[in-house]
Write an enzyme that holds these catalytic residues in place. Sequence first.
Site, PDB file in Angstrom:
ATOM      1  N   GLU A  97       9.330  -2.585   8.081  1.00  0.00           N
ATOM      2  CA  GLU A  97      10.306  -1.903   8.930  1.00  0.00           C
ATOM      3  C   GLU A  97      11.591  -1.479   8.166  1.00  0.00           C
ATOM      4  O   GLU A  97      12.353  -2.144   7.771  1.00  0.00           O
ATOM      5  CB  GLU A  97      10.682  -2.920  10.137  1.00  0.00           C
ATOM      6  CG  GLU A  97      11.886  -2.300  10.983  1.00  0.00           C
ATOM      7  CD  GLU A  97      11.689  -0.928  11.566  1.00  0.00           C
ATOM      8  OE1 GLU A  97      10.521  -0.480  12.155  1.00  0.00           O
ATOM      9  OE2 GLU A  97      12.587  -0.251  11.361  1.00  0.00           O
TER      10      GLU A  97
ATOM     11  N   GLU B 175       0.639  -1.309  -0.118  1.00  0.00           N
ATOM     12  CA  GLU B 175      -0.052   0.039  -0.050  1.00  0.00           C
ATOM     13  C   GLU B 175       0.803   1.118  -0.087  1.00  0.00           C
ATOM     14  O   GLU B 175       1.868   1.194   0.473  1.00  0.00           O
ATOM     15  CB  GLU B 175      -0.872   0.126   1.228  1.00  0.00           C
ATOM     16  CG  GLU B 175      -1.943  -1.059   1.386  1.00  0.00           C
ATOM     17  CD  GLU B 175      -2.669  -0.800   2.560  1.00  0.00           C
ATOM     18  OE1 GLU B 175      -2.393   0.290   3.247  1.00  0.00           O
ATOM     19  OE2 GLU B 175      -3.090  -2.029   3.217  1.00  0.00           O
TER      20      GLU B 175
ATOM     21  N   CYS C  20       3.276   8.045   1.632  1.00  0.00           N
ATOM     22  CA  CYS C  20       3.422   7.404   3.020  1.00  0.00           C
ATOM     23  C   CYS C  20       3.614   6.028   2.177  1.00  0.00           C
ATOM     24  O   CYS C  20       2.994   5.261   1.559  1.00  0.00           O
ATOM     25  CB  CYS C  20       2.493   7.159   3.721  1.00  0.00           C
ATOM     26  SG  CYS C  20       2.777   6.137   4.955  1.00  0.00           S
TER      27      CYS C  20
ATOM     28  N   CYS D 258      -1.050  -3.353  15.158  1.00  0.00           N
ATOM     29  CA  CYS D 258      -0.706  -3.223  13.922  1.00  0.00           C
ATOM     30  C   CYS D 258      -1.473  -4.137  12.870  1.00  0.00           C
ATOM     31  O   CYS D 258      -1.565  -5.520  13.205  1.00  0.00           O
ATOM     32  CB  CYS D 258       0.943  -3.254  13.463  1.00  0.00           C
ATOM     33  SG  CYS D 258       1.169  -3.080  11.723  1.00  0.00           S
TER      34      CYS D 258
ATOM     35  N   CYS E 132      -2.413   2.342   7.778  1.00  0.00           N
ATOM     36  CA  CYS E 132      -1.475   1.449   7.182  1.00  0.00           C
ATOM     37  C   CYS E 132      -1.924  -0.012   7.223  1.00  0.00           C
ATOM     38  O   CYS E 132      -2.342  -0.563   8.384  1.00  0.00           O
ATOM     39  CB  CYS E 132      -0.035   1.608   7.999  1.00  0.00           C
ATOM     40  SG  CYS E 132       0.742   0.495   7.899  1.00  0.00           S
TER      41      CYS E 132
ATOM     42  N   SER F 280       8.942   5.021  16.665  1.00  0.00           N
ATOM     43  CA  SER F 280       7.717   4.681  17.387  1.00  0.00           C
ATOM     44  C   SER F 280       7.871   4.230  18.652  1.00  0.00           C
ATOM     45  O   SER F 280       8.460   3.189  19.053  1.00  0.00           O
ATOM     46  CB  SER F 280       7.049   3.347  16.329  1.00  0.00           C
ATOM     47  OG  SER F 280       7.018   4.018  15.229  1.00  0.00           O
ATOM     48  N   LEU F 281       7.264   4.947  19.710  1.00  0.00           N
ATOM     49  CA  LEU F 281       7.720   4.745  21.136  1.00  0.00           C
ATOM     50  C   LEU F 281       6.360   4.016  21.474  1.00  0.00           C
ATOM     51  O   LEU F 281       6.535   2.996  22.128  1.00  0.00           O
ATOM     52  CB  LEU F 281       7.973   6.059  21.759  1.00  0.00           C
ATOM     53  CG  LEU F 281       8.819   6.074  22.957  1.00  0.00           C
ATOM     54  CD1 LEU F 281      10.259   5.605  22.752  1.00  0.00           C
ATOM     55  CD2 LEU F 281       8.849   7.703  23.568  1.00  0.00           C
ATOM     56  N   HIS F 282       5.487   4.610  21.703  1.00  0.00           N
ATOM     57  CA  HIS F 282       3.753   4.140  22.373  1.00  0.00           C
ATOM     58  C   HIS F 282       4.048   3.479  23.765  1.00  0.00           C
ATOM     59  O   HIS F 282       2.876   3.210  24.047  1.00  0.00           O
ATOM     60  CB  HIS F 282       3.637   2.885  21.264  1.00  0.00           C
ATOM     61  CG  HIS F 282       3.699   3.201  19.689  1.00  0.00           C
ATOM     62  ND1 HIS F 282       3.141   4.327  19.328  1.00  0.00           N
ATOM     63  CD2 HIS F 282       4.241   2.493  18.763  1.00  0.00           C
ATOM     64  CE1 HIS F 282       3.305   4.311  17.837  1.00  0.00           C
ATOM     65  NE2 HIS F 282       3.663   3.171  17.520  1.00  0.00           N
TER      66      HIS F 282
ATOM     67  N   CYS G 162       5.653  -7.692   7.571  1.00  0.00           N
ATOM     68  CA  CYS G 162       6.693  -7.150   8.613  1.00  0.00           C
ATOM     69  C   CYS G 162       6.850  -8.167   9.558  1.00  0.00           C
ATOM     70  O   CYS G 162       6.001  -9.002   9.722  1.00  0.00           O
ATOM     71  CB  CYS G 162       6.042  -5.988   9.395  1.00  0.00           C
ATOM     72  SG  CYS G 162       6.938  -5.043  10.259  1.00  0.00           S
TER      73      CYS G 162
ATOM     74  N   SER H 148      10.482   6.249   9.694  1.00  0.00           N
ATOM     75  CA  SER H 148       9.962   5.612  10.896  1.00  0.00           C
ATOM     76  C   SER H 148      10.453   4.404  11.285  1.00  0.00           C
ATOM     77  O   SER H 148      10.237   3.413  10.398  1.00  0.00           O
ATOM     78  CB  SER H 148       8.503   5.627  10.987  1.00  0.00           C
ATOM     79  OG  SER H 148       8.097   5.359  11.978  1.00  0.00           O
TER      80      SER H 148
ATOM     81  N   CYS I 121       3.982  -5.530  16.179  1.00  0.00           N
ATOM     82  CA  CYS I 121       3.396  -4.894  16.958  1.00  0.00           C
ATOM     83  C   CYS I 121       2.154  -5.252  17.164  1.00  0.00           C
ATOM     84  O   CYS I 121       1.378  -5.578  16.436  1.00  0.00           O
ATOM     85  CB  CYS I 121       3.648  -3.460  16.526  1.00  0.00           C
ATOM     86  SG  CYS I 121       5.348  -2.902  16.570  1.00  0.00           S
TER      87      CYS I 121
HETATM   88  N1  SAH Z   1       8.031  -0.206  11.107  1.00  0.00           N
HETATM   89  C1  SAH Z   1       8.203   1.400  11.172  1.00  0.00           C
HETATM   90  C2  SAH Z   1       7.336   1.991  10.002  1.00  0.00           C
HETATM   91  C3  SAH Z   1       5.866   1.547   9.758  1.00  0.00           C
HETATM   92  S1  SAH Z   1       4.436   1.559  10.846  1.00  0.00           S
HETATM   93  C4  SAH Z   1       7.540   1.749  12.615  1.00  0.00           C
HETATM   94  O1  SAH Z   1       7.303   0.850  13.576  1.00  0.00           O
HETATM   95  O2  SAH Z   1       7.792   2.945  12.823  1.00  0.00           O
HETATM   96  C5  SAH Z   1       4.137   3.505  10.936  1.00  0.00           C
HETATM   97  C6  SAH Z   1       3.680   4.084  12.138  1.00  0.00           C
HETATM   98  O3  SAH Z   1       2.104   3.536  12.332  1.00  0.00           O
HETATM   99  C7  SAH Z   1       4.369   3.342  13.459  1.00  0.00           C
HETATM  100  O4  SAH Z   1       4.622   4.406  14.270  1.00  0.00           O
HETATM  101  C8  SAH Z   1       3.603   2.358  14.143  1.00  0.00           C
HETATM  102  O5  SAH Z   1       3.598   2.020  15.260  1.00  0.00           O
HETATM  103  C9  SAH Z   1       2.155   3.155  13.468  1.00  0.00           C
HETATM  104  N2  SAH Z   1       1.082   2.225  13.878  1.00  0.00           N
HETATM  105  C10 SAH Z   1       0.956   1.116  13.396  1.00  0.00           C
HETATM  106  N3  SAH Z   1      -0.348   0.395  13.519  1.00  0.00           N
HETATM  107  C11 SAH Z   1      -1.114   1.258  13.813  1.00  0.00           C
HETATM  108  C12 SAH Z   1      -2.313   1.467  14.499  1.00  0.00           C
HETATM  109  N4  SAH Z   1      -3.345   0.715  14.291  1.00  0.00           N
HETATM  110  N5  SAH Z   1      -3.089   2.714  15.032  1.00  0.00           N
HETATM  111  C13 SAH Z   1      -1.808   3.746  14.907  1.00  0.00           C
HETATM  112  N6  SAH Z   1      -0.479   3.732  14.597  1.00  0.00           N
HETATM  113  C14 SAH Z   1      -0.072   2.592  14.156  1.00  0.00           C
END
Ligand code: SAH
Length: 365
Positions: A165, A95, A108, A122, A339, A219-221, A115, A196, A119
């Site tokens: 990633e 995508e 984007c 995701c 995404c 991506s911290l979260h 991947c 990212s 996570c």
């Molecule tokens: N692998 C990389 C880049 C791809 S994901 C990374 O982890 O940064 C791009 C961003 O979208 C990352 O910050 C990821 O954590 C976030 N992301 C993934 N799924 C998501 C969701 N359901 N809601 C919000 N952000 C999400």
Amino acid sequence: MEPQKMDILSLLPEQLEAEIKAMGAPRFRAKQIFHQLHVKRVFDFTKMTELSKQFQAELNSRFYINMPKIEQKLASCVDDTVKYLYRLSDGSCIETVRMVYHHGITACISTQVGCKMGCSFCASAPLGFIRNLTPAEMLGQIYGADADFPEGQQISGVVLMGIGEPLDNYDNVMQFLKLLSCKEGRNLSLRHVALSTCGLVPRIRQLADEQLPLTLSVSLHAATDAKRSALMPVNRRYPLDELLGACGDYFRKTGRRVTFEYAVIAGENDSAAAAKELGKRLRPVFPNQRPHINLIPVNPVAGTGFRAGHAAAFQKLLEQEGLNATVRRTLGDDIKAACGQLRRDTIESTGKESVVSSSESVSGL
Ligand code: SAH
């Protein structure tokens, strides 16, 4: 894919020159071909009319032009966001999202088919990993979206935040960035690029050595190891101290502050205690600079059970902790611009792409 042939769109000008020289043709031919491919966007050797028929045939026997094809396009009714589903030469799909901001148009892009990072919030994680994208397949996502709009509405910024990633496909991503920014080609400044990562520490350190003017986004979260490891398996391998240490070193080496992404998840990571912990962790990372966090209400993905938290309320809490926080606009809500969701729906409804390797996990990195 035609493995015996070479992927010409992935070659830098000097690499193409070496190949063309090896065929016994003069140097200027390489320049012409590069210009046809990357500026004129001619993706068929027989349409490069300044080349003789014989030379076109020779090129055709040595090289293939690997442009992803737009299989589906969804345009949002609520804003100008467009989402593309690209079909690749091996049948995989990825995508790309094209978003319009006041300062320009951003693409984007995806960097892998699937991947490995797993996570928990995701949409791509449950589908596993299939393969890395080639530099041409990353560039092709931009060329395809460019071609879909008139001049003047071309992409001016790129974020590597689609499926995959980027730092797990390091060499191809670096080659793509060189192609994207080279003046003979797309000539897009890396100042307008953001990469990212979920936090592959050794690769963040390697990237610092490249001294690229792009923006690195982590991506911290979550602000504690316990919470982050529960959300993101990569944290078990590279815990917060190591990750934030690498972010600080990145800043010292490049002079560029790292930004942070934070998906706000109701009841998971949006408490006042989480904001306090974030402040405590992040304030020392970049001395004399306020850390910057992009908040995004989590996109609910079927099967995860996660709901979006109140991003604006969490933003206030973070500001009280001395952090800069912005709430990212959610674009293209009506077209699943988040995404991974379109690919996931396509695979689930057509079964057209089968996962060949979901066993490789983060712990195996
Ligand atoms: N692998 C990389 C880049 C791809 S994901 C990374 O982890 O940064 C791009 C961003 O979208 C990352 O910050 C990821 O954590 C976030 N992301 C993934 N799924 C998501 C969701 N359901 N809601 C919000 N952000 C999400």
